[in-house]
Design a protein around this motif. Structure first.
Motif, PDB file in Angstrom:
ATOM      1  N   LEU A 159     155.854  29.898  -3.640  1.00  0.00           N
ATOM      2  CA  LEU A 159     156.462  30.390  -2.408  1.00  0.00           C
ATOM      3  C   LEU A 159     157.103  31.759  -2.601  1.00  0.00           C
ATOM      4  N   HIS A 160     157.658  31.984  -3.774  1.00  0.00           N
ATOM      5  CA  HIS A 160     158.353  33.248  -4.030  1.00  0.00           C
ATOM      6  C   HIS A 160     157.416  34.437  -3.926  1.00  0.00           C
ATOM      7  N   HIS A 161     156.186  34.300  -4.384  1.00  0.00           N
ATOM      8  CA  HIS A 161     155.229  35.415  -4.330  1.00  0.00           C
ATOM      9  C   HIS A 161     154.997  35.860  -2.892  1.00  0.00           C
ATOM     10  N   HIS A 162     155.018  34.933  -1.959  1.00  0.00           N
ATOM     11  CA  HIS A 162     154.683  35.252  -0.574  1.00  0.00           C
ATOM     12  C   HIS A 162     155.909  35.550   0.284  1.00  0.00           C
ATOM     13  N   TYR A 163     157.057  34.962  -0.038  1.00  0.00           N
ATOM     14  CA  TYR A 163     158.226  35.107   0.823  1.00  0.00           C
ATOM     15  C   TYR A 163     159.382  35.826   0.148  1.00  0.00           C
ATOM     16  N   GLY A 164     159.276  36.109  -1.147  1.00  0.00           N
ATOM     17  CA  GLY A 164     160.300  36.869  -1.833  1.00  0.00           C
ATOM     18  C   GLY A 164     161.624  36.135  -1.943  1.00  0.00           C
ATOM     19  N   ASP A 165     162.715  36.912  -2.027  1.00  0.00           N
ATOM     20  CA  ASP A 165     164.041  36.340  -2.264  1.00  0.00           C
ATOM     21  C   ASP A 165     164.791  35.978  -0.991  1.00  0.00           C
ATOM     22  N   ASN A 216     146.725  34.662 -14.363  1.00  0.00           N
ATOM     23  CA  ASN A 216     145.475  34.087 -14.857  1.00  0.00           C
ATOM     24  C   ASN A 216     144.690  33.369 -13.756  1.00  0.00           C
ATOM     25  N   GLN A 217     145.092  33.608 -12.505  1.00  0.00           N
ATOM     26  CA  GLN A 217     144.393  33.076 -11.332  1.00  0.00           C
ATOM     27  C   GLN A 217     144.225  31.552 -11.412  1.00  0.00           C
ATOM     28  N   ARG A 218     145.321  30.906 -11.742  1.00  0.00           N
ATOM     29  CA  ARG A 218     145.332  29.448 -11.838  1.00  0.00           C
ATOM     30  C   ARG A 218     146.550  28.895 -11.097  1.00  0.00           C
ATOM     31  N   ASN A 219     146.518  27.622 -10.766  1.00  0.00           N
ATOM     32  CA  ASN A 219     147.694  26.983 -10.172  1.00  0.00           C
ATOM     33  C   ASN A 219     147.861  25.538 -10.634  1.00  0.00           C
ATOM     34  N   GLU A 224     154.150  27.541   7.453  1.00  0.00           N
ATOM     35  CA  GLU A 224     154.417  28.475   6.353  1.00  0.00           C
ATOM     36  C   GLU A 224     153.804  27.971   5.050  1.00  0.00           C
ATOM     37  N   LEU A 225     153.889  26.664   4.820  1.00  0.00           N
ATOM     38  CA  LEU A 225     153.320  26.092   3.602  1.00  0.00           C
ATOM     39  C   LEU A 225     151.808  26.215   3.602  1.00  0.00           C
ATOM     40  N   MET A 226     151.170  25.934   4.723  1.00  0.00           N
ATOM     41  CA  MET A 226     149.709  26.012   4.790  1.00  0.00           C
ATOM     42  C   MET A 226     149.212  27.435   4.547  1.00  0.00           C
ATOM     43  N   ARG A 227     149.967  28.433   5.003  1.00  0.00           N
ATOM     44  CA  ARG A 227     149.557  29.815   4.758  1.00  0.00           C
ATOM     45  C   ARG A 227     149.521  30.118   3.260  1.00  0.00           C
ATOM     46  N   VAL A 228     150.490  29.586   2.525  1.00  0.00           N
ATOM     47  CA  VAL A 228     150.517  29.806   1.079  1.00  0.00           C
ATOM     48  C   VAL A 228     149.364  29.060   0.400  1.00  0.00           C
ATOM     49  N   LEU A 229     149.153  27.814   0.783  1.00  0.00           N
ATOM     50  CA  LEU A 229     148.069  27.040   0.177  1.00  0.00           C
ATOM     51  C   LEU A 229     146.723  27.701   0.432  1.00  0.00           C
ATOM     52  N   ASP A 230     146.512  28.188   1.639  1.00  0.00           N
ATOM     53  CA  ASP A 230     145.245  28.844   1.959  1.00  0.00           C
ATOM     54  C   ASP A 230     145.085  30.159   1.207  1.00  0.00           C
ATOM     55  N   ALA A 231     146.165  30.955   1.158  1.00  0.00           N
ATOM     56  CA  ALA A 231     146.094  32.265   0.504  1.00  0.00           C
ATOM     57  C   ALA A 231     145.814  32.145  -0.983  1.00  0.00           C
TER      58      ALA A 231
END
Length: 350
Positions: free
Chosen positions: A189-195, A322-325, A204-211
């Motif tokens: 979440l931090h990568h997409h929404y910052g501090d 490393n393009q992993r999750n 909001e969660l689905m946008r991160v999962l899709d991205a």
């Protein structure tokens, strides 16, 4: 077979699905196949410590009821058992010994919540009166008991005269017995929404999962990276409570679609690097509703354990680079019978 303890179960709950006596909740989905899926994610052999030092956050500005650990040496033959030299008593012995004890507030730092941590008032027997209950209908004051006298409670870090608190059911040892090892899935979440303080609902969660092409499957353990614990480390055990209140993403437990996603995903546990996983205190639901609706949904209804104050930033950065999750996660709590929560030192292997 034990007689079921309830006639009605909460709407949206899974009480009884794993048996009338079940105390593991969704950890029942953490099967040998899920362990093998986690092992299959190990490619580099690199391990990440996901725990904060247990003396963080420092002080009690974040929660006046929880204090840092206290370390004390044991006594030995009337002396202090720290750097104890045998040759003072027995000439010629070369040994030097140290031995200590710890007083721990079990949910002060990196932690798991036991299913006995949060319950709710619910009329499970249909008599028109709501009783205080926990997951799968285990009852307060019968299965989860505590003292009635304040003298038997720990105050200001002191040791109580004697302890009478115990989760006879749903204690943290039930979680520890499963070993909590399987496939972890990072949601960054931090990568997409910052501090910035951001409430994360279903959209909001689905946008991160899709991205990030993140897929959460039944039996997975979800880790939520918000950057909160990393900021906490930078405060050097002097946390700024006001600054932390406005820092990082938190799940919106008022979003019914988010709660339904937790149900439908089949995830077995959620661990976040923030203080409470969800918005807290939650004032959006009014006086009628839970102050922690996501805790209510996960711990009380589904048997989904929650972890807080994990240190996820180094792992999240490596996974993104490393393009992993996904990764192997090993995260059993302390096997302390009767406790309603416990610290741990989770390890991620990639």
């Amino acid at each position: 077979m034990t007689q079921q303890r309830w006639k009605h179960r909460p709407e949206g709950s899974n009480w009884g699905d794993f048996g009338p006596d079940d105390q593991k909740g969704r950890l029942n989905l953490l099967t040998p196949e899920k362990v093998l899926q986690g092992i299959a994610e190990v490619r580099q052999g690199l391990a990440f410590c996901l725990s904060l030092p247990l003396d963080y956050p420092g002080g009690n500005a974040m929660n006046v009821n929880r204090l840092p650990p206290i370390l004390r040496p044991l006594l030995r033959k009337g002396g202090v058992n720290m750097n104890y030299q045998y040759d003072r008593i027995e000439a010629g012995r070369p040994d030097v010994l140290s031995d200590d004890l710890a007083i721990l507030h079990l949910q002060y730092s990196t932690q798991w919540d036991a299913l006995s941590h949060v319950g709710a008032l619910f009329d499970a027997d249909g008599d028109g009166v709501a009783e205080p209950l926990y997951y799968n209908g285990f009852a307060a004051n019968t299965d989860v008991v505590g003292p009635s006298d304040i003298a038997d409670c720990g105050l200001h870090g002191e040791i109580a005269p004697h302890s009478t608190s115990c989760a006879h059911a749903l204690g943290i040892e039930r979680m520890a017995e499963t070993c909590v090892q399987g496939r972890g899935v990072m949601i960054d979440l931090h990568h997409h929404y910052g501090d910035a303080r951001t409430h994360i609902g279903y959209d909001e969660l689905m946008r991160v999962l899709d991205a990030d092409n993140v897929q959460v499957e039944p039996g997975d353990i979800v880790c939520l990276h918000t950057g909160y614990a990393e900021a906490l480390l930078g405060m050097n055990k002097q946390p700024d409570a006001k600054a932390l209140e406005n820092l990082g993403t938190v799940l919106d437990g008022n979003d019914s679609r988010l709660l339904q996603w937790i149900t439908d995903s089949g995830l077995v546990a959620i661990a976040a690097d923030n203080y409470s996983v969800e918005i807290f205190p939650n004032g959006h639901g009014g006086d009628c509703c839970s102050v922690m609706p996501l805790h209510n949904h996960c711990l009380f209804k589904l048997g989904v354990h929650l972890g807080e104050l994990w240190h996820l930033t180094p792992l999240a950065r490596w996974l993104r680079a490393n393009q992993r999750n996904r990764f192997l996660l090993t995260a059993p709590p302390l096997r302390l019978p009767g406790a309603v929560g416990a610290p741990l030192n989770p390890v991620a292997t990639v």
